[in-house]
Write a protein that holds these residues in place. Sequence first.
Motif, PDB file in Angstrom:
ATOM      1  N   PRO A 199       0.817  -1.227   0.000  1.00 39.95           N
ATOM      2  CA  PRO A 199       0.000   0.000   0.000  1.00 39.95           C
ATOM      3  C   PRO A 199       0.845   1.269   0.000  1.00 39.95           C
ATOM      4  O   PRO A 199       0.504   2.257  -0.657  1.00 39.95           O
ATOM      5  N   GLU A 200       1.941   1.235   0.734  1.00 42.24           N
ATOM      6  CA  GLU A 200       2.845   2.380   0.771  1.00 42.24           C
ATOM      7  C   GLU A 200       3.442   2.646  -0.607  1.00 42.24           C
ATOM      8  O   GLU A 200       3.512   3.797  -1.065  1.00 42.24           O
ATOM      9  N   ALA A 201       3.870   1.583  -1.288  1.00 42.24           N
ATOM     10  CA  ALA A 201       4.448   1.743  -2.621  1.00 42.24           C
ATOM     11  C   ALA A 201       3.417   2.278  -3.604  1.00 42.24           C
ATOM     12  O   ALA A 201       3.739   3.101  -4.473  1.00 42.24           O
ATOM     13  N   VAL A 202       2.175   1.837  -3.475  1.00 42.20           N
ATOM     14  CA  VAL A 202       1.103   2.340  -4.340  1.00 42.20           C
ATOM     15  C   VAL A 202       0.915   3.841  -4.124  1.00 42.20           C
ATOM     16  O   VAL A 202       0.756   4.613  -5.079  1.00 42.20           O
ATOM     17  N   ALA A 203       0.947   4.271  -2.859  1.00 41.44           N
ATOM     18  CA  ALA A 203       0.797   5.699  -2.562  1.00 41.44           C
ATOM     19  C   ALA A 203       1.959   6.501  -3.129  1.00 41.44           C
ATOM     20  O   ALA A 203       1.767   7.583  -3.704  1.00 41.44           O
ATOM     21  N   ILE A 204       3.171   5.986  -2.979  1.00 40.22           N
ATOM     22  CA  ILE A 204       4.347   6.679  -3.514  1.00 40.22           C
ATOM     23  C   ILE A 204       4.269   6.767  -5.032  1.00 40.22           C
ATOM     24  O   ILE A 204       4.563   7.811  -5.631  1.00 40.22           O
ATOM     25  N   LYS A 205       3.853   5.673  -5.666  1.00 41.62           N
ATOM     26  CA  LYS A 205       3.715   5.676  -7.127  1.00 41.62           C
ATOM     27  C   LYS A 205       2.694   6.718  -7.573  1.00 41.62           C
ATOM     28  O   LYS A 205       2.891   7.409  -8.590  1.00 41.62           O
ATOM     29  N   SER A 206       1.607   6.878  -6.828  1.00 41.21           N
ATOM     30  CA  SER A 206       0.594   7.863  -7.208  1.00 41.21           C
ATOM     31  C   SER A 206       1.138   9.283  -7.094  1.00 41.21           C
ATOM     32  O   SER A 206       0.791  10.160  -7.895  1.00 41.21           O
ATOM     33  N   GLU A 236      -1.526  11.613   0.198  1.00 41.05           N
ATOM     34  CA  GLU A 236      -1.762  10.178   0.039  1.00 41.05           C
ATOM     35  C   GLU A 236      -1.285   9.386   1.247  1.00 41.05           C
ATOM     36  O   GLU A 236      -1.943   8.448   1.684  1.00 41.05           O
ATOM     37  N   LEU A 237      -0.122   9.743   1.792  1.00 40.30           N
ATOM     38  CA  LEU A 237       0.411   8.980   2.913  1.00 40.30           C
ATOM     39  C   LEU A 237      -0.416   9.191   4.169  1.00 40.30           C
ATOM     40  O   LEU A 237      -0.545   8.302   4.992  1.00 40.30           O
ATOM     41  N   GLU A 238      -0.979  10.374   4.332  1.00 34.69           N
ATOM     42  CA  GLU A 238      -1.736  10.661   5.540  1.00 34.69           C
ATOM     43  C   GLU A 238      -3.143  10.068   5.496  1.00 34.69           C
ATOM     44  O   GLU A 238      -3.799   9.960   6.517  1.00 34.69           O
ATOM     45  N   GLU A 239      -3.609   9.686   4.310  1.00 34.27           N
ATOM     46  CA  GLU A 239      -4.958   9.149   4.186  1.00 34.27           C
ATOM     47  C   GLU A 239      -5.038   7.680   4.577  1.00 34.27           C
ATOM     48  O   GLU A 239      -6.117   7.147   4.748  1.00 34.27           O
ATOM     49  N   HIS A 240      -3.908   7.003   4.706  1.00 39.31           N
ATOM     50  CA  HIS A 240      -3.903   5.583   5.030  1.00 39.31           C
ATOM     51  C   HIS A 240      -3.613   5.408   6.516  1.00 39.31           C
ATOM     52  O   HIS A 240      -2.562   5.805   7.004  1.00 39.31           O
ATOM     53  N   ASP A 241      -4.555   4.814   7.244  1.00 35.53           N
ATOM     54  CA  ASP A 241      -4.383   4.657   8.684  1.00 35.53           C
ATOM     55  C   ASP A 241      -3.156   3.830   9.029  1.00 35.53           C
ATOM     56  O   ASP A 241      -2.539   4.010  10.078  1.00 35.53           O
ATOM     57  N   HIS A 242      -2.804   2.882   8.156  1.00 39.84           N
ATOM     58  CA  HIS A 242      -1.667   2.025   8.440  1.00 39.84           C
ATOM     59  C   HIS A 242      -0.360   2.659   7.977  1.00 39.84           C
ATOM     60  O   HIS A 242       0.695   2.050   8.089  1.00 39.84           O
ATOM     61  N   MET A 243      -0.416   3.884   7.463  1.00 39.71           N
ATOM     62  CA  MET A 243       0.781   4.596   7.035  1.00 39.71           C
ATOM     63  C   MET A 243       0.763   5.999   7.633  1.00 39.71           C
ATOM     64  O   MET A 243       0.414   6.970   6.967  1.00 39.71           O
ATOM     65  N   PRO A 244       1.094   6.147   8.907  1.00 42.34           N
ATOM     66  CA  PRO A 244       0.932   7.436   9.579  1.00 42.34           C
ATOM     67  C   PRO A 244       2.077   8.411   9.339  1.00 42.34           C
ATOM     68  O   PRO A 244       2.270   9.324  10.113  1.00 42.34           O
ATOM     69  N   TRP A 245       2.863   8.210   8.271  1.00 42.31           N
ATOM     70  CA  TRP A 245       4.000   9.079   8.047  1.00 42.31           C
ATOM     71  C   TRP A 245       3.582  10.408   7.443  1.00 42.31           C
ATOM     72  O   TRP A 245       2.513  10.546   6.872  1.00 42.31           O
TER      73      TRP A 245
END
Length: 244
Positions: free
Chosen positions: A23-30, A228-237
């Motif tokens: 999921p993190e890689a998908v967010a970075i790609k976006s 994008e990173l802040e929208e994912h609860d499992h990615m609080p960076w």
Amino acid sequence: MHKLYQELAYLWPLLSPPEDYEPEAVAIKSVIDRYLKRNGEALPVLVEMGAGGGHTLSHLAGEFELLAVDIAQPMLVNCSLICPEATTILGDMRTIDLGRQVDVVLIHDAVDYMLTPTDVKQAITNAAKHLKPSGLLIVAPTYTTDSFEDGQSISDEHEDRQLQVAFTSKVDRASDAPNQFLMQMVFDITENGQTTRLADEHCCGLFSESDWLDWIKSAGMQTHIIEELEEHDHMPWHGYVGIK
């Protein structure tokens, strides 16, 4: 050097499974798709500074030409196994000279180990030096001064056929340095019926969002906050983009 990235590096694929990074890689790609101006059909070149075991990069293979820079050789060995598509390079993100320019520089939570503003500015300036015109810098520290809370802790257990690992980690502000926090990690490693306990302390930098944006801007880049990173609860960076 921290035990986790040296003598305990062999545990990394078990402690932090590569599939958890998709999921993190998908967010970075976006983020890259949104901001990077692509020229031609050649694969963009992406370097991750502080790539560790290559778990994020493994989900970007085929989309980019990948370079993995890390200061810990055992972690680069892991990276070569998990993401053989990446060229691994031993070096410090503040000073390494790749001898080429790239399209994207990614500095994920490895940037936490930049302890002072000088360290951070050196890393950002060096990243900017390596970017092509219109290239992207993506920086994602784990915490900012606004989001950090003393006493946050994580506990987990993992096992495979050969060993079992239980670990806990806890973060607190450093008492003698307002811009730093300490992460205390304890590992219980069971192999062949014998359990060994090891402790590992990590000292990390802690800065405000405005600091991060100012430092990126001072390196000659336009700045954006990555939602994008802040929208994912499992990615609080906290993610920030610099465009050269």
